[in-house]
Structures are given as structure tokens and as C-alpha cells.
Design an enzyme around this catalytic site. Sequence first.
Site, short mmCIF file in Angstrom:
data_model
loop_
_atom_site.label_atom_id
_atom_site.label_comp_id
_atom_site.label_asym_id
_atom_site.label_seq_id
_atom_site.Cartn_x
_atom_site.Cartn_y
_atom_site.Cartn_z
CD GLU A 215 -12.79 39.92 -17.66
OE1 GLU A 215 -12.44 39.02 -18.45
OE2 GLU A 215 -12.61 39.84 -16.43
CB CYS A 249 -15.69 37.88 -25.82
SG CYS A 249 -16.49 37.54 -24.24
#
Length: 465
Positions: A215, A249
Site C-alpha cells: 500500500e 496517503c
Amino acid sequence: MADHDHFYPKSLLERQREDFLTSSIPSIDARKKTLLRMKKMLLEQEADFMQSLLLDMGRPAFEAFSFEIAVLLNEIDYVVKHLEKWIKSTRSRHLKFGYVETIDKIRNPYGCVLIISPWNYPLQLALMPAISALASGNRCVIKPSEHAPATSELLKKLISQTFPPEQLAVVTGDVQTAKILTSLPFDLIFFTGSEQVGKNVAQQAAKQLTPMILELGGKNPCIIDETGFSKAAIQEVVWGKFLNAGQTCIAPDTLYVHQSIYEKTLSEISTTLSSFYGDQPENSDDYGRICHVKNFEKIINFMGQGDVWHGGTHDAENLFIAPTVVTDIKPGSAILQEEIFGPVLPVIPYADLETLLSKHVIQRDALTAYLFSENKKHIRLFKHHMLSTTVSVNQVIHHAANPHVPFGGIGRSGHGSYHGKAGFQSCSYEKTAYQAHHYKNVQDKFPPYTDKDMDVVKKFRKWLL
């Protein structure tokens, strides 16, 4: 023994693997009890976790609860509710020439999972993958970030009090500790962090042929076309960008605004920032701080690559950077190439959406992509152009807290997904038991073969194989 000692992680993994191989796969009830034990820990230690997040990140209480604790509680509730359905095995039977085949399929845990979590959401991004891994029946080792020491140490303490180490354990330490852990033969590695560090972890994992879930980040584009402007839209963008002082993010990285609404968009952003955080955001109880010096210095450098429209003040001693908007970015600047990961929002005008997309200035494989529009043609065009696993229209951030939505990247933003059922599937593999019951001995499938045998295969191929 110190966590950074080479033998501690190795002995911990050996202990977990021995327990996994000598014990039966955890039952549905056992997995639910494990998850509910984690839920109880979160509820009982809520105040301590919020205090640690304040120490590490200057995290406002509302943000700390909403985006660290509440999302974990909701995930546990969702997984516990649906786990029995996900685990349920399937059986199918098929009639073949000479035999009947029975195929049983079930999801099996990988075994021992290593979770390497980042500093920006040090609680959520450590435990969210663990929820998926434990729900799938795995053992887990969590390596939290050394840049969030208060949360990491608290997590280590509470996990050791709540779970046996052969089931779930926390190993603290620096980069060297992470290198030791990734060199060990875990059965699955779950890494959340930057693209560059992700490449290094992937190289280590490749030596062991260890599967990975990555990720990573990316320059998430956010576009407001000529039909997408509204006060609500600007509030959404500003909130998503400056949440956690921009250290998210999936935050909108760069805002592209149609030239016809460029000026009023800038004006509305300034108005919204003032209404959110006041004219002195350093005094706001609702605005966080930069986590560490290295990220602070990078963001300050980005700020100087354009003209400051709003904000721009900063305080190195307190790791404070005001919510900042920059315009007129210099061509070729790093802020246009690298993930910002901080409270600096470049706002760039454009004339035509199709032309903007065709110029390849937008990262097509970003972790997520945002568009504010009421134009159906533009929405279709944007969805088609972006490769991101999530393309979001007229909202930001919210999709990441929805367990129905798989969360993950593609290309430079990573691979694999989790949250809800996606996490259960990513942390397990499909095991098949195949059984045949022969009702006729078919000799023609054995050598030597004849032309007649070939004719039979061609005629009855669907029933033979």
C-alpha cells in the site's frame, strides 16, 4: 531481549510458525473472539491511544478518534458480522467421461504475516491489516514506525498484555529492525509506506519468494471542472487535503481547476481555511503537526517552488506548517513530480479536461483520484482515463472508511487490497480438495495412443478433461 536484536524477531517467527503448524486452523468462533478482544482493548485504552497520537502527531482529538479508533472499531464489527459467510466452503460436482469429480474450495490462512506500518496513521495502519490477517486465521508480527514512538510503544505494551506472542506481537525498532524482519521467511508481508521503501521491501521479500501486499502513496489528482464548483465541494477538498496536516496517503495531492472558476476557487479556499482553522492556525485545536523533521524540511522546500496564495507560515521548533496554497508553480518543480504528503496544496488552472488528461501530467495509477463535476461526459472520461483502483466523484477520503470498498493501489501506488472482505481474501488463499469417483475404467486415456483416440478426444473434449 531488545527488539533490534537479530535473534528476537527470528525466535518470535519460529514460535509463531510452530504454533501455526502444530495447531488446528482457528475456528470461526476463535477468530471472532480474537477480534473482539482487540475491540475491547481499543475501547478500554481509548484515552491512552489518543494521548499517544497527540504526542506523536499533534493529532486533534476528533481526528484521532474518527480516523484511528472509530474506523478500527467499525472494521472489527463488520468483519465479525460477515466472517462466517466468507469462510464458508463451496462444493461442486461435475460429470466426466468415466468418473464424477467433486471439488471442495475453502480459504486457508497463509501462516505468519509481517505487517510494516507507517507513521502518519500509526494506530489504524498497524491494526487494520492485523484485523484482516487474524480474521483469515494467521499469526501476526507488527513492526510499527519508529517515527511515532509514543503510539508504537503503547501498542507494543497493550498487545503483549492482550494477546499471546505466538498469535500477535509487536516488534519495535528502526530501519535495521525492518531489514531483519523482511529477511525472515514470513508467509506474507503487508507493507504500507512510500514507493521507494516499498521497492526495498519488495526486493527483500523476493529473496524469500514471499508474497506481498503493498500500500503505497502517489500524487492523487483532484479536478474541479466548470460544473463542479460549490462551497460544499471546496469544503470537501480543503478538509481532505489538510486533514492530519496533509499527511494522508489518499489526500488530494494537487488541485486542477477549470480556468473559468479558478479565481473564485482560490478565494473560496482561503475563506474555507479561515473558517476551519482561523487566521492563526497554529492556535487551532483542530489542526495537527508534521510528524518528523525530515518530512518538515521536504514540505518547506516544496512551498518555495511556487507563489504562496494562502498561509506559508511555519515553525521548525514545533514542526508546524500552516495550511498553504501555492499557485504559478515553476515548470519542472519537484512539487509537480513527487508526492507532497503535507499541508501544501498546488492549485493549477486548465482549459480543457481532455487536453489536461492527455498531457500525462496526472499520475494515472495514483492511489485514488478525485473529480468534482456534474458533467456526465467528463465523469465517464475521467473514470476511463484513470487506472486507480478507486475513482471518486464529488467526495474525498470517505470511501477509505467504508468496509464495502476494497482499499489498495495499482502500479506505482502498490498492489493488493484490504478492508472488509477484500482483506480476508488478500490474507488467505483458496485451497482446493479434488476427488474423483470412477464409474468406468477408460483405457483409451493411457498410451499408446491411436488416431481413433485422438478423434474421441476431439469429439468429447468437454467431458474428458
